[in-house]
Write a protein that holds these residues in place. Structure first.
Motif: not given
Length: 144
Positions: A43-50, A85-91, A94-98, A113-120
């Motif tokens: 998750v290093g690449w996520i830590a860099s974005m954060l 709920f955790v999954i929804a918040v995670n999405m 993730a969407t706000l970051l990426v 463009a956010l179809e997959t993110e919206a489905l999750y």
């Protein structure tokens, strides 16, 4: 005529608890593929974005919770509503970051463009609202 067709279909396919199980399994298993990628590549690449947003890098480990722990809990029906709920918040995170700039974008085939993110995200919200159903590891005693 339409009523008879509808009633026949309802008699054959009215299995809401099996539907909830199928939704949980599909949703959880597909999300685990994303979690497996986080295990393999870290998750290093996520830590860099954060860090670029002024947030502490340890928050990146939340991706493991949202994409491994919570989906497993949804699959087995353990604390399904909080896990969803955790999954929804995670999405959302993730969407706000990426993909922050992709809200109004469409793909080459015309899809959002956010179809997959919206489905999750909405899958998590729907599972949170529906609950696990009767095929679960631990049932809510109020619902038995």
């Amino acid at each position: 005529m339409f009523s008879a067709i509808n009633n026949g279909f309802t008699r054959i396919f009215d299995h809401p608890d099996f539907g909830k199980l199928l939704l949980r399994l599909t949703f959880g298993i597909l999300l685990l593929f994303h979690g497996a990628a986080k295990i393999q590549h870290g998750v290093g690449w996520i830590a860099s974005m954060l860090a670029a947003h002024g947030l502490p890098g340890f928050i990146a480990y939340g991706a493991w919770i949202g994409e491994i722990v919570a989906p497993v809990m949804v699959i087995i029906g353990l604390m399904t509503r909080p896990a969803a709920f955790v999954i929804a918040v995670n999405m959302v995170v993730a969407t706000l970051l990426v993909k922050t700039g992709a809200f109004w974008s469409r793909t080459d085939v015309g899809a959002w463009a956010l179809e997959t993110e919206a489905l999750y995200f909405f899958g998590g919200v729907i599972i949170m609202l529906l609950g696990a159903g009767k095929y679960t590891l631990i049932r809510n005693p109020r619902l038995q």
